[in-house]
Design an enzyme around this catalytic site. Structure first.
Site, PDB file in Angstrom:
ATOM      1  N   ALA A   1    -174.754 -71.350  -9.058  1.00 47.79           N
ATOM      2  CA  ALA A   1    -176.069 -70.960  -9.555  1.00 47.79           C
ATOM      3  C   ALA A   1    -175.921 -70.501 -10.993  1.00 47.79           C
ATOM      4  O   ALA A   1    -174.807 -70.346 -11.485  1.00 47.79           O
ATOM      5  CB  ALA A   1    -176.642 -69.820  -8.709  1.00 47.79           C
ATOM      6  N   MET A   2    -177.058 -70.252 -11.629  1.00 49.70           N
ATOM      7  CA  MET A   2    -177.033 -69.880 -13.042  1.00 49.70           C
ATOM      8  C   MET A   2    -178.095 -68.833 -13.324  1.00 49.70           C
ATOM      9  O   MET A   2    -179.250 -68.984 -12.937  1.00 49.70           O
ATOM     10  CB  MET A   2    -177.266 -71.147 -13.886  1.00 49.70           C
ATOM     11  CG  MET A   2    -177.298 -70.903 -15.364  1.00 49.70           C
ATOM     12  SD  MET A   2    -175.704 -70.268 -15.978  1.00 49.70           S
ATOM     13  CE  MET A   2    -176.276 -69.217 -17.291  1.00 49.70           C
ATOM     14  N   GLU A   3    -177.666 -67.797 -14.036  1.00 50.20           N
ATOM     15  CA  GLU A   3    -178.462 -66.581 -14.188  1.00 50.20           C
ATOM     16  C   GLU A   3    -179.455 -66.605 -15.347  1.00 50.20           C
ATOM     17  O   GLU A   3    -179.796 -65.533 -15.872  1.00 50.20           O
ATOM     18  CB  GLU A   3    -177.513 -65.394 -14.377  1.00 50.20           C
ATOM     19  CG  GLU A   3    -176.765 -65.346 -15.727  1.00 50.20           C
ATOM     20  CD  GLU A   3    -175.371 -65.957 -15.710  1.00 50.20           C
ATOM     21  OE1 GLU A   3    -175.101 -66.790 -14.827  1.00 50.20           O
ATOM     22  OE2 GLU A   3    -174.555 -65.605 -16.581  1.00 50.20           O
ATOM     23  N   ASN A   4    -179.956 -67.759 -15.766  1.00 56.42           N
ATOM     24  CA  ASN A   4    -180.891 -67.821 -16.893  1.00 56.42           C
ATOM     25  C   ASN A   4    -181.949 -66.725 -16.782  1.00 56.42           C
ATOM     26  O   ASN A   4    -182.492 -66.477 -15.709  1.00 56.42           O
ATOM     27  CB  ASN A   4    -181.610 -69.168 -16.909  1.00 56.42           C
ATOM     28  CG  ASN A   4    -180.678 -70.305 -16.633  1.00 56.42           C
ATOM     29  OD1 ASN A   4    -179.768 -70.551 -17.391  1.00 56.42           O
ATOM     30  ND2 ASN A   4    -180.882 -70.970 -15.501  1.00 56.42           N
TER      31      ASN A   4
ATOM     32  N   GLU B   1    -176.377 -63.467  -9.099  1.00 59.80           N
ATOM     33  CA  GLU B   1    -177.226 -63.896 -10.234  1.00 59.80           C
ATOM     34  C   GLU B   1    -178.214 -62.800 -10.599  1.00 59.80           C
ATOM     35  O   GLU B   1    -178.500 -62.575 -11.767  1.00 59.80           O
ATOM     36  CB  GLU B   1    -177.967 -65.199  -9.905  1.00 59.80           C
ATOM     37  CG  GLU B   1    -177.076 -66.356  -9.462  1.00 59.80           C
ATOM     38  CD  GLU B   1    -175.863 -66.612 -10.343  1.00 59.80           C
ATOM     39  OE1 GLU B   1    -175.925 -66.351 -11.559  1.00 59.80           O
ATOM     40  OE2 GLU B   1    -174.829 -67.062  -9.799  1.00 59.80           O
TER      41      GLU B   1
ATOM     42  N   HIS C   1    -176.557 -60.155 -12.713  1.00 58.94           N
ATOM     43  CA  HIS C   1    -176.322 -60.602 -14.103  1.00 58.94           C
ATOM     44  C   HIS C   1    -177.463 -60.184 -15.035  1.00 58.94           C
ATOM     45  O   HIS C   1    -177.281 -60.149 -16.245  1.00 58.94           O
ATOM     46  CB  HIS C   1    -176.231 -62.129 -14.150  1.00 58.94           C
ATOM     47  CG  HIS C   1    -174.834 -62.675 -14.103  1.00 58.94           C
ATOM     48  ND1 HIS C   1    -173.789 -62.164 -14.844  1.00 58.94           N
ATOM     49  CD2 HIS C   1    -174.314 -63.734 -13.424  1.00 58.94           C
ATOM     50  CE1 HIS C   1    -172.689 -62.873 -14.615  1.00 58.94           C
ATOM     51  NE2 HIS C   1    -172.977 -63.827 -13.747  1.00 58.94           N
TER      52      HIS C   1
ATOM     53  N   GLU D   1    -168.603 -61.779 -15.989  1.00 57.12           N
ATOM     54  CA  GLU D   1    -168.346 -62.334 -14.653  1.00 57.12           C
ATOM     55  C   GLU D   1    -167.615 -61.350 -13.747  1.00 57.12           C
ATOM     56  O   GLU D   1    -167.970 -61.182 -12.585  1.00 57.12           O
ATOM     57  CB  GLU D   1    -167.597 -63.657 -14.752  1.00 57.12           C
ATOM     58  CG  GLU D   1    -168.410 -64.778 -15.402  1.00 57.12           C
ATOM     59  CD  GLU D   1    -169.775 -65.001 -14.748  1.00 57.12           C
ATOM     60  OE1 GLU D   1    -170.005 -64.533 -13.621  1.00 57.12           O
ATOM     61  OE2 GLU D   1    -170.633 -65.647 -15.393  1.00 57.12           O
TER      62      GLU D   1
END
Ligand code: B3K
Ligand code: ZN
Length: 884
Positions: free
Chosen positions: A265-268, A301, A304, A323
């Site tokens: 996943a990505m924490e945009n 996420e 973050h 991280e």
């Protein structure tokens, strides 16, 4: 060879940017082609010399036009090259407008803007934004973003980006929407999604009473499968408020589930993108482990948002800053959700399985790397998992309250800034008054430290003594390392198994944690601990809670280990005593097999583990499942100087067979007793019961395959949940016969439309122990659900094979290696991040017996010589083949 070998970047070369971008106004016009217009507000960095060229990053795009302060530039005014665009000089403040065309539909690398199924989405970390527009693609350049997306209304009814929607309109078939994100952010946190997605909405009220809209976007039909992810998000939000006092800072939190995604996943900012396997779940299609992973990744996420987004990185060498702290926070959250110590054991198992090997490989690097060729290769177990252990050690050293307070100070002090690991450690130091000078070596020295402990008991003087030596092994580019600051938590047990009040004489610093447990700060190459007034020889319990990520040679003989399995009060050390017993037995068996002898095992071993099984009804069942699980083949191999995979696999199987025999008919009784008493429930107790039952089935497969086949059939038939369904398939996976084939065939019929469930089916078959495994893998890749372009499918078939099929990968004819190399090369043409991961199984070729060593090396050389490699693959292969 690759035409021009990609060059490394070094941490020591960091310089601040010559220019900042303060704001970007971009329009992404999605049509037959996709056009991106970007208007950048640029300011010279006053701390840098004036008159420097502006060097924008940009790849795989066609430049249509470029304007500086409203005037079109001609080709003489700038230079375009394969990696970007240079303008020789620039005013101190200016606006630059570029228009480019990009091709998301043919972007198979899944970096930048790309297509996943019918939706368009982005992945910008680490350096994907440069595939969308010309920009200063580095995390210390932070801008506010305004993004307008234009697209066809019926194909892309949902258009999302970071921040808040501020305007929208439609005309004919087309519509547009503008999103505004006023908080400056690095471009790696930019996100955009366009597609036909269903929305599931809920609300979270923060501690201060603000309502936050929580929106999940998923494929139509999957709406009901977001419940667990939504609950996990709320739990994470509440946890961060309760433990760190951190409230969510925007009005909307969006999560989009996509099926083609290179990672988890990505924490945009405000718009997380998720691999759909970490969002979608319901009881019939998700296992206990899926539920737990979803909670972990959702938590990760979300956390973050502060540790990564509000305070971000100065440069990519600092990756572990965000991280490791976020993994640590995720692990603390996860342990609080119910599985506690067992969760910790799982983390250690994973660290030993993947990070210890990496730390001893040609790719070994410090938690804060000194150089990289391809940043995406450094999203590693070392940066993440070892990094989280490093944070955990500081947590142990500072104590919980001081640690949390120091993290809060760090977040306040650096809010809105791009900072370094040193900034973090210095803040912890200042806030707590602890000296972390020597501790910082954990960030700069690679390799897993080894502790060797010897003991001596002087009955006359009634003194028990421990001598602890530490050694940090050489790693590529690093030799003769300094001793580290290692927090070692220990306790003593007397001969009745009772914890002993501690009185320690030593030159080392000691922090008592309770009357019977102490934290010893190892700082020297050798440390002596004396325990006076011990009328009998105690048994020491070391490295409690896995207080440091080290390899530990225990001083104990077998009877001490049996004793600790029975009596230790620390669940980790108790588990580890059992693992050490099993590991020693496996290593003896391995030696016997290599010498051409049949392995033999102590009766006491069988007795201890059978006795454990007999507590199946009463004890902590999740812990018991861990106690009964053997150290994996990879971990056994890790202990050897020269690996002969046949001997490792043989030793593992012999040990399993022996223990299964020792447990005998009790296994059947245990299986029956562990049957579900009611409908599926996902709580710690039920998860523990199912894990234990699975472990029992694993032994039953060795003890009585026919009985097991019967159980599997029934269990599969009756299951009301995926954990039991897949448990039946997993247990029978290595047993040839009709039951296996029928269950797998039935499963395929039932689930062929659900790609996440089919990944489990693929994965099991790829890890099955069978002679025709390579033919089977080829067949699986012909399955309609399979695509080389989808990372989840590739990981389920090829990835699982490389990681969990030791006999298949290491076939003596080299066909396993050839298979991996062939597909690595094929996939590298599509997706360098993926190919670089797959090839990792070959990188430690030097450790294998001569024949395998030669075969593995030949495949690596073949890859290297193929030429035209991605920088990802190039880096891994060239480092693996480099002289030591
Ligand atoms: N930060 C992302 C990982 C990006 C990986 C880029 N190759 C997910 C995470 O750690 O939360
Ligand atoms: Zn992360």
């Amino acid at each position: 060879m690759t035409a021009a070998a990609p060059q490394p970047k070094y941490r020591k070369d960091y310089t601040a940017p010559d220019y900042f971008i303060r704001h970007i106004d971009m329009t992404v016009d999605i049509g037959e082609t996709t056009e991106v217009e970007a208007l950048l507000d640029i300011e010279r960095n006053p701390d840098r010399p004036s008159g420097q060229p502006l060097q924008l990053d940009g790849e795989n795009m066609k430049l249509l036009s470029i304007e500086l302060d409203g005037k079109f530039l001609t080709e003489a005014d700038f230079e375009v090259h394969a990696k970007g665009l240079n303008i020789p000089s620039l005013p101190d403040r200016c606006q630059l407008r570029t228009r480019v065309v990009i091709d998301p539909h043919n972007n198979t690398a899944l970096e930048g803007l790309y297509r996943s199924g019918d939706i368009l989405c982005t992945q910008c970390e680490a350096e994907g934004f440069r595939h969308i527009t010309y920009y200063l693609d580095r995390p210390d350049v932070m801008a506010s973003f305004r993004t307008t997306i234009k697209a066809d209304r019926s194909t892309y009814p949902v258009l999302l980006s970071n921040g808040n929607p501020i305007a929208e309109d439609a005309e004919g078939d087309r519509h547009w929407i503008t999103w505004d994100d006023p908080h400056p952010k690095p471009c790696y946190l930019f996100a955009l999604v366009a597609g036909d997605l269903a929305r599931v909405e809920d609300t979270y009220t923060t501690a201060s009473g603000r309502d936050v809209a929580l929106r999940f976007y998923v494929d139509h039909g999957n709406e009901s499968r977001c419940t667990h992810a939504m609950q996990s998000l709320k739990a994470a939000m509440a946890w961060d408020e309760r433990v760190y006092g951190l409230e969510y800072d925007l009005d909307v939190y969006m999560v989009v589930a996509v099926s083609a995604f290179n990672m988890g996943a990505m924490e945009n900012k405000g718009l997380n993108l998720f691999n759909d396997r970490f969002v979608l779940a319901d009881d019939t299609s998700a296992t206990d482990e899926d539920y737990i992973h979803i909670e972990d990744v959702i938590g990760h996420e979300y956390f973050h948002n502060y540790t990564g987004n509000r305070v971000t990185l100065r440069d990519w060498f600092q990756l572990s800053l965000k991280e490791s702290l976020t993994v640590f926070r995720e692990q603390s959250f996860s342990a609080d959700q119910g599985l506690g110590a067992v969760k910790r054991i799982g983390e250690v198992r994973q660290l030993r399985r993947v990070q210890f090997p990496e730390d001893a490989s040609p790719m070994a690097h410090p938690v804060r790397p000194e150089s990289y060729i391809e940043m995406n290769n450094f999203y590693t177990p070392t940066v993440y998992e070892k990094g989280a252990q490093v944070i955990g050690m500081m947590h142990t050293i500072l104590g919980d309250a001081a640690f949390v307070h120091a993290v809060q100070e760090y977040l306040e002090k650096f809010d809105g800034q791009a900072v370094t690991i040193e900034d973090f450690v210095a803040t912890l130091e200042q806030s707590s008054g602890q000296d972390l000078q020597q501790f910082r070596l954990w960030y700069s020295q690679a390799g897993t430290p080894r502790l060797t402990v010897t003991e001596h008991y002087d009955a006359d003087a009634q003194v028990y003594e421990l001598v602890i030596k530490q050694h940090v092994p050489d790693t590529p580019g690093q030799k003769n390392k300094q001793p580290m600051h290692i927090p070692l938590v220990l306790g003593l047990l007397d001969d009745s198994g009772q914890p002993v009040s501690l009185d320690i004489e030593t030159a080392a610093e000691v922090t008592p944690q309770s009357p019977t447990q102490a934290l010893v700060h190892l700082r020297e190459t050798e440390t002596t601990l004396r325990f006076p007034n011990r009328p009998s020889r105690p048994v020491v319990s070391l490295l409690r809670g896995f207080s440091a990520p080290v390899k530990l040679d225990l001083p104990h003989d077998k009877s001490d280990l049996h004793f600790l399995v029975r009596h230790d009060v620390d669940p980790f050390s108790r588990w580890d005593a059992g693992q050490t017993l099993l590991l020693r037995a496996a290593l003896e068996a391995e030696q016997a097999l290599r010498a051409g002898n049949a392995p033999a095992f102590d009766e006491a071993l069988g007795e201890t583990f059978s006795a454990l099984l007999e507590t199946a009804g009463s004890d902590d069942q999740a812990l018991l499942a861990e106690m009964l699980a053997l150290p994996g083949e990879t971990y056994i191999a890790e202990q050897l100087d020269v690996v002969d995979p046949d001997a490792v696999v043989g030793a593992y199987q012999a040990l399993r067979q022996y223990l299964a025999g020792a447990m005998g008919e009790h296994l059947k009784a245990a299986y029956e007793a562990l049957r579900p008493g009611g409908a599926y429930r996902i709580d710690a107790g039920s998860i523990g019961r199912r894990r234990l039952q699975r472990q029992v089935m694993d032994y039953l497969a060795a003890y009585d395959p026919d009985a097991l086949a019967g159980y599997c059939w029934q269990q599969y038939d009756k299951a009301d949940n995926m954990t039991d369904t897949i448990g039946a398939l997993a247990a029978i996976n290595d047993l040839p016969g009709d039951t296996r084939e029928q269950l797998f065939a039935d499963f395929e019929q039932r689930w062929r439309e659900n790609h996440l469930v089919m990944d489990k089916w693929l994965r099991l078959q790829s890890t099955a122990r069978r002679d025709d495994i390579l033919e089977r893998l080829e067949q699986l890749m012909q399955h309609p659900i399979f695509s080389l372009r989808n990372p989840n499918r590739v990981r389920a078939v090829i990835g699982a094979f490389t990681v969990d099929n030791m006999p298949g990968l290491h076939r003596i004819d080299g066909s396993g290696y050839r298979f991996v190399a062939d597909y690595t090369l094929k996939i590298d043409q599509l997706n360098g991040q993926l190919s670089a991961r797959l090839v990792s199984c070959l990188t430690r070729w030097r450790r294998y017996e001569p024949q395998r060593r030669q075969l593995m090396r030949a495949e690596l050389e073949r890859i290297q010589q193929a030429g035209n490699l991605s920088s990802n693959l190039y880096e891994i292969v060239s480092k693996s083949l480099a002289e030591e």
